[in-house]
Design an enzyme around this catalytic site. Sequence first.
Site, PDB file in Angstrom:
ATOM      1  N   ASP A  37       1.245  -1.324  -0.299  1.00  0.00           N
ATOM      2  CA  ASP A  37      -0.102  -0.373   0.270  1.00  0.00           C
ATOM      3  C   ASP A  37       1.000   1.151  -0.079  1.00  0.00           C
ATOM      4  O   ASP A  37       2.181   0.821   0.274  1.00  0.00           O
ATOM      5  CB  ASP A  37      -1.153   0.020   0.963  1.00  0.00           C
ATOM      6  CG  ASP A  37      -2.159  -0.966   0.614  1.00  0.00           C
ATOM      7  OD1 ASP A  37      -2.056  -2.062  -0.457  1.00  0.00           O
ATOM      8  OD2 ASP A  37      -2.283  -0.972   1.733  1.00  0.00           O
ATOM      9  N   LYS A  59      -3.325   2.858  -2.448  1.00  0.00           N
ATOM     10  CA  LYS A  59      -4.950   3.976  -2.771  1.00  0.00           C
ATOM     11  C   LYS A  59      -5.006   5.477  -2.876  1.00  0.00           C
ATOM     12  O   LYS A  59      -4.652   5.493  -1.345  1.00  0.00           O
ATOM     13  CB  LYS A  59      -6.174   3.568  -1.940  1.00  0.00           C
ATOM     14  CG  LYS A  59      -6.289   1.926  -2.232  1.00  0.00           C
ATOM     15  CD  LYS A  59      -7.291   1.739  -0.766  1.00  0.00           C
ATOM     16  CE  LYS A  59      -7.858   0.082  -0.559  1.00  0.00           C
ATOM     17  NZ  LYS A  59      -8.617   0.047   0.200  1.00  0.00           N
ATOM     18  N   MET A 174      -7.858   8.470   9.847  1.00  0.00           N
ATOM     19  CA  MET A 174      -8.167   8.850   8.069  1.00  0.00           C
ATOM     20  C   MET A 174      -9.448  10.353   8.895  1.00  0.00           C
ATOM     21  O   MET A 174     -10.583  10.502   8.238  1.00  0.00           O
ATOM     22  CB  MET A 174      -9.317   7.875   8.382  1.00  0.00           C
ATOM     23  CG  MET A 174      -8.296   6.419   7.516  1.00  0.00           C
ATOM     24  SD  MET A 174      -9.537   5.804   7.368  1.00  0.00           S
ATOM     25  CE  MET A 174     -10.629   4.758   8.141  1.00  0.00           C
TER      26      MET A 174
HETATM   27  N1  SAH Z   1      -3.739  -0.120   9.236  1.00  0.00           N
HETATM   28  C1  SAH Z   1      -3.254   1.002  10.036  1.00  0.00           C
HETATM   29  C2  SAH Z   1      -4.588   2.144   9.389  1.00  0.00           C
HETATM   30  C3  SAH Z   1      -4.665   2.367   8.083  1.00  0.00           C
HETATM   31  S1  SAH Z   1      -6.188   3.968   7.864  1.00  0.00           S
HETATM   32  C4  SAH Z   1      -2.680   1.433  11.464  1.00  0.00           C
HETATM   33  O1  SAH Z   1      -3.132   0.116  11.807  1.00  0.00           O
HETATM   34  O2  SAH Z   1      -1.883   2.049  10.859  1.00  0.00           O
HETATM   35  C5  SAH Z   1      -4.636   4.895   7.191  1.00  0.00           C
HETATM   36  C6  SAH Z   1      -5.173   6.288   8.220  1.00  0.00           C
HETATM   37  O3  SAH Z   1      -3.384   5.803   9.666  1.00  0.00           O
HETATM   38  C7  SAH Z   1      -4.330   7.606   8.529  1.00  0.00           C
HETATM   39  O4  SAH Z   1      -5.659   8.030   7.583  1.00  0.00           O
HETATM   40  C8  SAH Z   1      -4.435   8.086   8.628  1.00  0.00           C
HETATM   41  O5  SAH Z   1      -4.730   8.651  10.094  1.00  0.00           O
HETATM   42  C9  SAH Z   1      -3.072   7.188  10.056  1.00  0.00           C
HETATM   43  N2  SAH Z   1      -1.471   6.808  10.031  1.00  0.00           N
HETATM   44  C10 SAH Z   1      -1.535   6.071   9.318  1.00  0.00           C
HETATM   45  N3  SAH Z   1       0.258   5.820   8.804  1.00  0.00           N
HETATM   46  C11 SAH Z   1       0.676   7.480   9.773  1.00  0.00           C
HETATM   47  C12 SAH Z   1       1.538   8.450  10.071  1.00  0.00           C
HETATM   48  N4  SAH Z   1       2.758   7.316   9.672  1.00  0.00           N
HETATM   49  N5  SAH Z   1       0.826   9.712  10.452  1.00  0.00           N
HETATM   50  C13 SAH Z   1      -0.246   9.457  11.187  1.00  0.00           C
HETATM   51  N6  SAH Z   1      -1.172   9.119  10.491  1.00  0.00           N
HETATM   52  C14 SAH Z   1      -1.068   7.403  10.137  1.00  0.00           C
END
Ligand code: SAH
Length: 509
Positions: A37, A59, A174
């Site tokens: 991803d 995406k 998100m």
């Molecule tokens: N499975 C992922 C989440 C996926 S949804 C997890 O467990 O982290 C994607 C969201 O994750 C983004 O919109 C943001 O809110 C958050 N996110 C993922 N990586 C991030 C990062 N490095 N810094 C800030 N937010 C992050």
Amino acid sequence: MKQKGIVYLVGAGPGDPGLITLKGLACIKEAEVLVYDRLVNKKLLHFAPDHCEKIYVGKKPHHHTFTQDEINQLLAEKALAGKIVVRLKGGDPFVFGRGGEEAEVLAAKGVPFEIVPGITSAVAVPAYAGIPVTYRDYTSSFTVITGHEDPTKKVSALDWEKIAAGGGTLIFLMGVGKLPEIVKKLLVNGRKATTPVAIISRGTRPEQQVVVSTLAEIVEKTATAKVTSPAVIVVGEVVRLREKLAWVEKKPLFGKRILVTRARAQASELSRRIEKLGGEAWEFPLIEIKEPLDFQPLDQALAQIDRYSWLIFTSVNGVDAFFTRLRRHKKDARALHGLKICAVGPKTKERLTEMCLDVDYMPNEYRAEAIAAGLQGKIQPGQWVLLPQGDLARPVLANALQKMGAKVDKVTVYRTVCTGEKAGLLREMLAAGKIHYLTFTSSSAVRNFVETIGPEKIKALLSGVKLISIGPVTSATARSLGLPVDLEAKEYTIDGIMKVLIADVEKHS
Ligand code: SAH
């Protein structure tokens, strides 16, 4: 029998590549197909075997490269064809990652799968901002909430009254685009306007940006600071702890992405040191060390090793290659009995010491010119000198020794070749302005870099990037190829590079 395929749903962690699990890394190392991803750090892809098929299904918001259905099908298809498939997802695969749906499809189709949990951004991103999601004096619970509900849902599945009530920490993923709505719902449902809020964008990465405010003011402050996704929103008293606990930003190289252009075998030391100080190192092994095309000159020298009075090593690679060949001839260090040994600098000396060989001479200035000057008087006319070097070594040392009357055998013990590997990603990162410093540790690294990137594009791609060279010879090569050198190490070593790098970052912070 046909090999049975499998899908590993692996959590890649929140961004810092160090935050993947050992099990996750082991999966990547044996992947035959890697489906990844947008939020996955590309550095992790380098751990996949060379033959691994890498498929980007990232995406972007409002722009689907692959539909979820297509991803599900792809995973099943590849595994059913007998492949070891790694589905690498940002954070944890089961936290808003649609990992549940992917596993469901695999289960339905009878495709074997395993889940390798990851460190979720919901917890790790606040941690990198110095915010513990629970803290005894403030709260003993935290709730992870989507800030971006499925747009097709008519009625909100979220009970805002319950979410707003109580003092638990709220963590929205998100949520950047919906921040005004989130804040409004919390206020309307009873959270105090003075509740602290933090938004952490691109957490655990060099671009980490943190905005701290209150429910009353966060929307305006976020707009001013131009915070973009991905970001984690933390609401609750725990945000106050950042003032005391902020830590990543204090590391000397925080926020800096540094390109390390060394041969693969040697890149790790410089990278390790950069990362220890909070920088992000990217290794582009633009040069790779290979065996010489012809071993005959080296073999001949080894066969008559007794004739030499001095053995001069001008690089660690030279030492390694020389001894590998010596071993191949079933000889050991005793074969060098009676020879005097010279090393160009401390690293080369260290490698020799590891082999229980003391060095008889090392110049104060670590380059070939200095060796010749320093050996004046130590080498007698007519004495034989063996000089095992790389194929691109400059002739200055051999020439100078010959002028002193020595009989010099300069033999090629290794070749430096340009790999060109990863050049595309390198260009992309430079073009996107993601690299802050570029380090060169040899003239051949400079030449290969220019060749790999393409001389015509290089000026444009390097604007805004600072070039650090290990010493005057490397600098001269860079300048001769039109690359401006911004910083030069005073001591011609990795240490020297680290010193000028840290000083420069400090000066501009
Ligand atoms: N499975 C992922 C989440 C996926 S949804 C997890 O467990 O982290 C994607 C969201 O994750 C983004 O919109 C943001 O809110 C958050 N996110 C993922 N990586 C991030 C990062 N490095 N810094 C800030 N937010 C992050």
